[in-house]
Design a protein around this motif. Sequence first.
Motif, short mmCIF file in Angstrom:
data_model
loop_
_atom_site.label_atom_id
_atom_site.label_comp_id
_atom_site.label_asym_id
_atom_site.label_seq_id
_atom_site.Cartn_x
_atom_site.Cartn_y
_atom_site.Cartn_z
N PRO A 17 31.71 22.33 71.14
CA PRO A 17 32.70 23.36 70.81
C PRO A 17 32.15 24.74 71.19
O PRO A 17 30.99 25.05 70.93
CB PRO A 17 32.86 23.25 69.30
N VAL A 18 32.99 25.56 71.80
CA VAL A 18 32.60 26.90 72.26
C VAL A 18 33.66 27.89 71.79
O VAL A 18 34.85 27.61 71.86
CB VAL A 18 32.53 26.94 73.81
N ARG A 19 33.20 29.06 71.31
CA ARG A 19 34.15 30.09 70.89
C ARG A 19 33.63 31.47 71.25
O ARG A 19 32.44 31.66 71.51
CB ARG A 19 34.44 30.01 69.39
N ASP A 20 34.51 32.45 71.21
CA ASP A 20 34.17 33.85 71.45
C ASP A 20 33.56 34.41 70.17
O ASP A 20 34.19 34.35 69.11
CB ASP A 20 35.44 34.61 71.82
N SER A 21 32.38 34.97 70.25
CA SER A 21 31.71 35.47 69.06
C SER A 21 32.45 36.62 68.40
O SER A 21 32.32 36.85 67.20
CB SER A 21 30.27 35.90 69.39
N LYS A 22 33.26 37.34 69.16
CA LYS A 22 34.01 38.47 68.59
C LYS A 22 35.28 38.02 67.88
O LYS A 22 35.92 38.80 67.19
CB LYS A 22 34.38 39.46 69.70
N ASN A 23 35.65 36.75 68.04
CA ASN A 23 36.87 36.23 67.43
C ASN A 23 36.57 34.87 66.81
O ASN A 23 37.06 33.84 67.29
CB ASN A 23 37.99 36.14 68.46
N ALA A 24 35.80 34.87 65.76
CA ALA A 24 35.33 33.62 65.14
C ALA A 24 36.46 32.76 64.58
O ALA A 24 36.29 31.56 64.41
CB ALA A 24 34.32 33.93 64.04
N THR A 25 37.61 33.34 64.32
CA THR A 25 38.73 32.55 63.80
C THR A 25 39.73 32.20 64.89
O THR A 25 40.76 31.60 64.62
CB THR A 25 39.46 33.32 62.67
N GLY A 26 39.41 32.57 66.12
CA GLY A 26 40.31 32.30 67.25
C GLY A 26 40.15 30.89 67.80
O GLY A 26 39.59 30.00 67.17
N ALA A 27 40.65 30.72 68.99
CA ALA A 27 40.65 29.42 69.65
C ALA A 27 39.23 28.93 69.93
O ALA A 27 38.31 29.71 70.14
CB ALA A 27 41.42 29.52 70.97
N VAL A 28 39.09 27.62 69.92
CA VAL A 28 37.83 26.96 70.24
C VAL A 28 38.07 26.07 71.45
O VAL A 28 39.05 25.32 71.49
CB VAL A 28 37.33 26.11 69.05
N LEU A 29 37.21 26.18 72.42
CA LEU A 29 37.26 25.34 73.61
C LEU A 29 36.31 24.18 73.39
O LEU A 29 35.15 24.40 73.04
CB LEU A 29 36.84 26.16 74.84
N ILE A 30 36.80 22.96 73.56
CA ILE A 30 35.96 21.78 73.38
C ILE A 30 35.63 21.24 74.77
O ILE A 30 36.51 20.82 75.52
CB ILE A 30 36.68 20.68 72.58
N LEU A 31 34.34 21.29 75.12
CA LEU A 31 33.88 20.78 76.41
C LEU A 31 33.14 19.47 76.21
O LEU A 31 32.42 19.31 75.21
CB LEU A 31 32.92 21.77 77.06
N ARG B 152 26.84 20.80 80.31
CA ARG B 152 25.59 20.77 81.07
C ARG B 152 25.77 21.37 82.45
O ARG B 152 24.95 22.16 82.92
CB ARG B 152 25.07 19.33 81.18
N ALA B 153 26.88 21.06 83.12
CA ALA B 153 27.16 21.61 84.44
C ALA B 153 27.35 23.13 84.36
O ALA B 153 26.88 23.87 85.23
CB ALA B 153 28.40 20.95 85.04
N PHE B 154 28.02 23.60 83.32
CA PHE B 154 28.22 25.03 83.12
C PHE B 154 26.88 25.75 82.95
O PHE B 154 26.61 26.74 83.62
CB PHE B 154 29.12 25.25 81.90
N VAL B 155 26.05 25.24 82.07
CA VAL B 155 24.74 25.87 81.81
C VAL B 155 23.87 25.81 83.07
O VAL B 155 23.21 26.80 83.41
CB VAL B 155 24.04 25.20 80.60
N ASP B 156 23.88 24.67 83.75
CA ASP B 156 23.09 24.57 84.99
C ASP B 156 23.57 25.58 86.03
O ASP B 156 22.77 26.15 86.77
CB ASP B 156 23.17 23.16 85.57
N GLY B 157 24.87 25.83 86.08
CA GLY B 157 25.42 26.80 87.02
C GLY B 157 25.00 28.23 86.70
O GLY B 157 24.96 29.09 87.58
N LEU B 158 24.70 28.50 85.44
CA LEU B 158 24.25 29.83 85.05
C LEU B 158 22.79 30.10 85.42
O LEU B 158 22.39 31.25 85.56
CB LEU B 158 24.40 30.02 83.53
N ARG B 159 22.04 29.04 85.58
CA ARG B 159 20.62 29.19 85.88
C ARG B 159 20.39 29.61 87.27
O ARG B 159 20.65 29.82 88.20
CB ARG B 159 19.87 27.89 85.63
#
Length: 62
Positions: free
Chosen positions: A35-49, A55-62
């Motif tokens: 689960p991933v969310r925007d830290s500025k909107n803790a009660t907002g939408a959550v994206l479930i990956l 893993r692919a997202f994090v690897d792409g950031l490296r």
Amino acid sequence: MENGLRNAPWRRSSYSGNTGGDCVEVADGFRGAVPVRDSKNATGAVLILGTDAWRAFVDGLR
């Protein structure tokens, strides 16, 4: 999963610092999902990956 997200321990990357900028938070402990969310909107939408997508997202950031 929705009720579990309400009480989930959310965490930010140590690279985010404490400036309150554009950060995402993730919740650990969900089998096969990140689960991933925007830290500025803790009660907002959550994206479930899926773990492979996360893993692919994090690897792409490296």
